[in-house]
Write an enzyme that holds these catalytic residues in place. Structure first.
Site, PDB file in Angstrom:
ATOM      1  N   ASN A 225       0.843  -1.196   0.000  1.00 46.09           N
ATOM      2  CA  ASN A 225       0.000   0.000   0.000  1.00 46.09           C
ATOM      3  C   ASN A 225       0.874   1.240   0.000  1.00 46.09           C
ATOM      4  OD1 ASN A 225       0.757  -0.657   2.711  1.00 46.09           O
ATOM      5  ND2 ASN A 225      -0.936   0.517   3.542  1.00 46.09           N
TER       6      ASN A 225
ATOM      7  N   GLU B 200       0.231   5.458   0.608  1.00 46.14           N
ATOM      8  CA  GLU B 200      -0.736   6.487   0.974  1.00 46.14           C
ATOM      9  C   GLU B 200      -0.341   7.823   0.381  1.00 46.14           C
ATOM     10  OE1 GLU B 200      -0.995   6.035   5.262  1.00 46.14           O
ATOM     11  OE2 GLU B 200      -2.121   4.168   5.006  1.00 46.14           O
TER      12      GLU B 200
ATOM     13  N   CYS C 133      -4.243   0.558  -2.275  1.00 46.35           N
ATOM     14  CA  CYS C 133      -4.053  -0.646  -1.456  1.00 46.35           C
ATOM     15  C   CYS C 133      -3.011  -1.570  -2.088  1.00 46.35           C
ATOM     16  CB  CYS C 133      -5.354  -1.416  -1.342  1.00 46.35           C
ATOM     17  SG  CYS C 133      -6.622  -0.616  -0.360  1.00 46.35           S
TER      18      CYS C 133
ATOM     19  N   GLU D  52      -3.167  -4.754  -2.662  1.00 49.44           N
ATOM     20  CA  GLU D  52      -3.721  -5.701  -3.644  1.00 49.44           C
ATOM     21  C   GLU D  52      -3.815  -5.052  -5.017  1.00 49.44           C
ATOM     22  OE1 GLU D  52      -4.805  -4.888  -0.680  1.00 49.44           O
ATOM     23  OE2 GLU D  52      -6.100  -6.407   0.211  1.00 49.44           O
TER      24      GLU D  52
ATOM     25  N   CYS E 259     -10.095  -5.148   1.231  1.00 47.79           N
ATOM     26  CA  CYS E 259     -11.222  -4.223   1.420  1.00 47.79           C
ATOM     27  C   CYS E 259     -12.218  -4.401   0.278  1.00 47.79           C
ATOM     28  CB  CYS E 259     -10.718  -2.781   1.489  1.00 47.79           C
ATOM     29  SG  CYS E 259     -10.210  -2.111  -0.109  1.00 47.79           S
TER      30      CYS E 259
ATOM     31  N   CYS F 256     -10.967  -3.386  -3.237  1.00 45.92           N
ATOM     32  CA  CYS F 256     -10.038  -4.375  -3.803  1.00 45.92           C
ATOM     33  C   CYS F 256     -10.768  -5.642  -4.223  1.00 45.92           C
ATOM     34  CB  CYS F 256      -8.922  -4.692  -2.814  1.00 45.92           C
ATOM     35  SG  CYS F 256      -7.752  -3.333  -2.678  1.00 45.92           S
TER      36      CYS F 256
END
Ligand code: THU
Length: 127
Positions: A42, A44, A53, A55, A86, A89
């Site tokens: 990930n 940010e 993310c 994934e 999440c 994803c």
């Protein structure tokens, strides 16, 4: 495919996570239909909503390498065991997964936990 190896790779790449805001690191390892493996963590952003993310980062690498389908995704977080993808994803994974579902691997107390993707996103949207 040895799922512990996939989790180990996800663990390794989670060390590169750029997560100064949440301090929640995630690494993901994706297997393409070719059998090749792609990793992502990930990252940010100061504009929080732009966060990517692990994934989706790993899937992006798979697609950039020419994969059209993925067959497994392993996810690891040093902050949380059994770290599941999440909702966003799950939808992205969906578009690159077979109808029968693919293996989603997380870290359990005694080794990898394997779930079928269709369990995580039943009755999914498809064009
Ligand atoms: N995160 C992931 O990388 N994958 C998920 O499936 C859940 C959330 C990241 C996004 C953000 O950087 C941090 O975890 C906390 O939400």
């Amino acid at each position: 495919m040895d799922y512990q190896i996939l989790l180990d790779k996800a663990k390794e790449v989670s060390k590169n996570s750029y997560s100064p805001y949440s301090r929640f690191a995630v690494g993901a390892c994706v297997v393409g239909a070719s059998g090749n493996i792609y990793e992502g963590c990930n990252f940010e952003n100061s504009s929080y909503g732009l966060t990517i993310c692990a994934e989706r980062n790993a899937i992006g690498s798979a697609i950039a390498a020419g994969e059209k389908e993925i067959t497994a995704v392993a996810i690891y977080s040093p902050n949380s065991k059994d770290c599941l993808p999440c909702g966003a994803c799950r939808q992205v994974i969906s578009d690159f997964s077979s109808k029968e579902g693919i293996d989603i691997i997380t870290e359990g107390e005694n080794g990898p936990i394997v779930r079928n993707f269709n369990e995580l996103l039943p009755e999914r949207f498809r064009l």
